[in-house]
Design a protein around this motif. Structure first.
Motif, PDB file in Angstrom:
ATOM      1  N   HIS B  39       0.882 -29.222 -23.943  1.00  0.00           N
ATOM      2  CA  HIS B  39      -0.269 -29.957 -23.429  1.00  0.00           C
ATOM      3  C   HIS B  39      -0.023 -30.364 -21.973  1.00  0.00           C
ATOM      4  O   HIS B  39      -0.900 -30.199 -21.114  1.00  0.00           O
ATOM      5  CB  HIS B  39      -0.511 -31.179 -24.315  1.00  0.00           C
ATOM      6  N   ASP B  44      -3.123 -25.746 -23.230  1.00  0.00           N
ATOM      7  CA  ASP B  44      -3.946 -25.979 -24.433  1.00  0.00           C
ATOM      8  C   ASP B  44      -4.705 -24.722 -24.859  1.00  0.00           C
ATOM      9  O   ASP B  44      -4.866 -24.469 -26.049  1.00  0.00           O
ATOM     10  CB  ASP B  44      -4.967 -27.110 -24.169  1.00  0.00           C
ATOM     11  N   LEU B  56      -3.057 -32.820 -31.118  1.00  0.00           N
ATOM     12  CA  LEU B  56      -3.625 -32.146 -29.937  1.00  0.00           C
ATOM     13  C   LEU B  56      -4.259 -30.805 -30.335  1.00  0.00           C
ATOM     14  O   LEU B  56      -4.161 -30.395 -31.478  1.00  0.00           O
ATOM     15  CB  LEU B  56      -2.504 -31.890 -28.915  1.00  0.00           C
TER      16      LEU B  56
END
Lengths: 316, 265
Positions: B39, B44, B56
Motif C-alpha cells: 500500500h 494497490d 486494505l
C-alpha cells in the motif's frame, strides 16, 4: 475404613507435593516473598482446582456407571463433556470474557444430556442412552471442528483448552467447584441405597417404591452438570471418569456408597498426581493434563482388555 | 557484421526495456504483514488477491486465510506473483511458473531489506528508498534509555505464550531500549506464569487482538497482582505484524521506556 484413611493421606501427600513442586521447588518452611506469592496466589488454588475437578470427574463417572449399568459410561460417552466443550469453545471463538466459559459450558452440557434423552425417545434404556450420547458427542465434535476452521486465529486457544488443563486458577473457581462437589456428594451418598436398588431390573426396583425414570433422570442431570462444570474450568480431561470408578471397584467399592466415596477421593489423588507431573515433565512448560490422562487411561484400558480377553472369548 | 551488430543491439534494447518495464501485474498476498508495504509503495492496483484479515485493497478477492488457502480461487486469479510467509501455506505444485516471494522478516533490518526488494521488483526503487529513509529516521530520533527495563511480551493468555527471540516484538523491544527477558530462540515461547514472576520483569506488555481476544489484565491475575511492574496493553496488529508500523511501535515503546527510566535512580 483402612482404605479410606490410606487414600485420604495419600491425597494429602499428593497435595503437598503438588504445591511445592514445579518449575521451582519451594521449601514451605523457608519461603521468599516471590515464593509465597507463587504458593498462595498460584499453586494453592491450582492444586485445589485439580483435586476438586478430579473428585468431580470420579464421582460423576461412578454415578453414570451405576445408573446406566455400564462400566463404559462416563461424561464422554453420554455426550455431556463434548457439548460442554462446545459451549466453552463458542465463548473463545466469539471473544467473550473468560468468565462466560463456565456459564456456557455448563448450560451446553445440560442441553447435550437433554438432547441425548430426547434422542433416546424418552426410553432411558441404558444402551439407547449411551448410543444417543455418542451421537450427540459426534455432532458436538463436528461443530467444534467447524468453529476451529472458521475462527482460525483462535485455533491455538481452542486446541489447547480442549486438551485439558488448569488455566489461570483462582480461589473463586475452587470455591464454586467445592460447593458443586460437596452438595452432589451428599445427595449421592444419601441416595446410595436407592442407587444399589437400581441394580435390579425395572419391575423389582419399581415394586420397591422407587420412581425409576425420575430417579435416574435426576442422577443423570446432576452428573451431567458436574461434568459440564469440570469441563468448563479445565477443558476436556479424558478417562478420569472412566478409570477411577474401575479402580475403586477393584479396591473394594462394591456397594454404591463405597464406590462414591472411593471414586471421589481417588479422583482427587489421580488428578493431583497427573497435574504435578504435567507441570514438571517438561521444565518451565505445562503439558496439557488431558494428554497425560489419555496416555495413562489408554494403557489402563489396554491392560483391562488383555485381562478380560479370556473371559470374553469364553463367553463368545 | 553490421547486421549482427544491429541485431545484438536490438536484442539488448528489447531485453533492457523488458527488464525495465516488466513488473508483476497480478499479485496475491498470502502474508498479511506485507500488505501495508504494498500500500505504501502505491501498489494497490496490482493486488488481486488477499487473505481474510487484510483490510486494505477493497477490490482484491479473498483467497481464504494464511492457514487455509482456497487453491481454486488462487488459480482463478492467475497470479504472476504470490507473497507468502512460508512455501507450505499453499499448494505450489498447482501454480507452475508463478514467482513466489517469501516475506517473513523478524527484525527491523529485515523489513527494510524486504521493502527495498519489493521496490526493485516493481520499479518503485525511488519510492522504496524514500519509505525506508523515513523509517530509519524514526529510529535515529529515539531517546537514549539510561536504565534498560526488563520486558516481557504476552502473546496469548491461554495457552500462556510470550514473545521469543525470533519474534519481531523482540527487535522492537531491543531497538526501543528494553531487554526481552525471554532468551529462547523461538518465535513464541510456551512457559508458566510463575516463571515470568521469578524473572521479575519491570514492564509487562500484553497484546489484545485475534490471538488474545479477551485476556484478563495481568494485574487482575492472582499471580501478578502484588507485583509493581508496569502493565501495558497494546494492539496486536501494531506489534505482531512485521511491517512499517513496527517502526512506530518502536517509537511508542521508546517513549514509554524513557518515561519509565526517568523515574529510576
Amino acid at each position: 475404613m483402612k482404605i479410606y484413611l490410606f487414600l485420604f493421606f495419600a491425597t494429602l501427600i499428593a497435595f503437598l507435593i503438588s504445591i511445592t513442586t514445579g518449575s521451582v521447588n519451594i521449601n514451605i518452611f523457608q519461603m521468599s516473598e516471590i515464593e509465597k506469592t507463587i504458593i498462595f496466589n498460584y499453586r494453592l488454588p491450582l492444586s485445589l482446582e485439580a483435586a476438586f475437578i478430579g473428585s468431580i470427574l470420579g464421582l460423576s463417572g461412578a454415578i453414570l456407571q451405576i445408573i446406566l449399568k455400564n462400566p463404559l459410561a462416563d461424561g464422554f460417552t453420554t455426550g455431556a463433556a463434548s457439548t460442554a466443550a462446545l459451549g466453552g469453545v463458542l465463548v473463545i471463538c466469539i471473544g467473550l470474557p473468560y468468565f462466560f466459559v463456565p456459564v456456557f459450558a455448563s448450560v451446553f452440557g445440560m442441553l447435550g444430556i437433554s438432547f441425548a434423552i430426547l434422542l433416546s425417545k424418552d426410553s432411558l434404556k441404558h444402551t439407547t442412552l449411551i448410543l444417543a450420547g455418542i451421537v450427540v458427542n459426534i455432532v458436538a465434535t463436528a461443530i467444534i471442528g467447524f468453529l476451529k476452521y472458521y475462527y482460525e486465529e483462535s485455533v491455538g486457544s481452542i486446541v489447547f483448552w480442549l486438551m485439558g488443563g488448569f488455566f489461570n486458577p483462582n480461589y473463586i473457581k475452587s470455591t464454586i467447584l467445592f460447593v458443586a462437589l460437596i452438595f452432589s456428594f451428599i445427595f449421592f451418598v444419601k441416595n446410595s441405597i436407592k442407587l444399589d436398588i437400581m441394580g435390579f431390573d425395572f419391575f423389582t426396583t419399581s415394586s420397591m417404591g422407587i420412581n425409576v425414570k425420575a430417579f435416574r433422570s435426576i442422577n443423570y442431570f446432576i452428573s451431567a452438570f458436574l461434568v459440564g462444570i469440570a469441563v468448563s474450568f479445565s477443558g476436556i480431561i479424558p478417562f478420569v471418569g472412566l478409570i477411577v470408578p474401575h479402580i475403586s471397584r477393584f479396591i473394594g467399592g462394591f456397594e454404591s456408597k463405597e464406590l462414591i466415596i472411593l471414586s471421589t477421593i481417588l479422583g482427587a489423588l489421580v488428578m493431583l498426581l497427573s497435574e504435578t507431573l504435567a507441570r514438571t515433565i517438561i521444565k518451565t512448560e505445562e503439558l496439557p493434563v488431558g494428554i497425560l490422562t489419555s496416555i495413562v487411561g489408554g494403557l489402563f484400558f489396554f491392560y483391562l482388555m488383555l485381562k478380560r480377553k479370556d473371559n470374553w472369548n469364553e463367553s463368545g | 557484421m553490421k547486421l549482427t551488430k544491429s541485431t545484438v543491439l536490438a536484442a539488448l534494447i528489447v531485453l533492457f526495456s523488458f527488464n525495465l518495464s516488466f513488473a508483476y501485474k497480478r499479485v496475491v498476498l498470502l502474508a498479511p504483514d506485507v500488505a501495508d508495504i504494498f500500500h505504501k509503495l502505491n501498489l494497490d492496483n496490482v493486488v488481486v488477491g488477499k487473505t481474510k484479515n487484510v483490510k486494505l485493497f477493497k477490490n482484491a478477492k479473498i483467497v481464504g486465510t494464511h492457514l487455509s488457502v482456497n487453491t481454486e480461487i488462487l488459480i482463478s486469479l492467475k497470479p504472476d506473483l504470490i507473497v507468502a510467509r512460508r512455501k507450505t501455506e499453499f499448494d505450489a505444485s498447482k501454480l507452475k511458473g508463478v514467482k513466489i516471494l517469501i516475506y517473513n522478516p523478524h527484525t527491523l533490518k529485515g523489513i527494510i531489506k524486504e521493502i527495498k526488494l519489493i521496490g526493485k521488483m516493481f520499479n518503485r526503487g525511488k519510492k522504496a528508498e524514500e519509505l525506508t529513509k523515513n523509517l530509519l529516521d524514526k529510529i535515529k530520533q529515539l531517546k537514549p534509555i539510561k536504565h534498560k527495563p526488563k520486558v516481557v511480551f504476552e502473546i496469548m493468555q491461554t495457552p500462556y505464550l510470550v514473545a521469543g527471540k525470533k519474534c519481531i516484538v523482540n527487535d522492537i523491544i531491543q531497538t526501543a531500549g528494553g531487554i526481552n527477558i525471554i532468551n529462547k530462540n523461538r518465535m513464541f515461547v510456551r512457559t508458566l506464569q510463575e516463571n515470568i514472576l521469578l524473572k521479575k520483569p519491570d514492564i509487562y506488555i500484553y497484546e489484545v487482538g485475534p490471538m488474545n481476544k479477551n485476556p484478563t489484565p495481568p494485574n487482575k491475575r492472582a499471580i501478578f497482582k502484588d507485583t509493581s511492574m508496569l502493565i501495558v496493553k497494546v494492539d496486536e496488529s501494531k506489534f505482531l505484524r512485521s511491517n512499517t508500523v513496527s517502526f512506530d511501535s518502536v517509537v511508542y515503546l521508546n517513549n514509554l521506556f524513557y518515561e519509565w527510566s526517568k523515574n529510576r535512580k
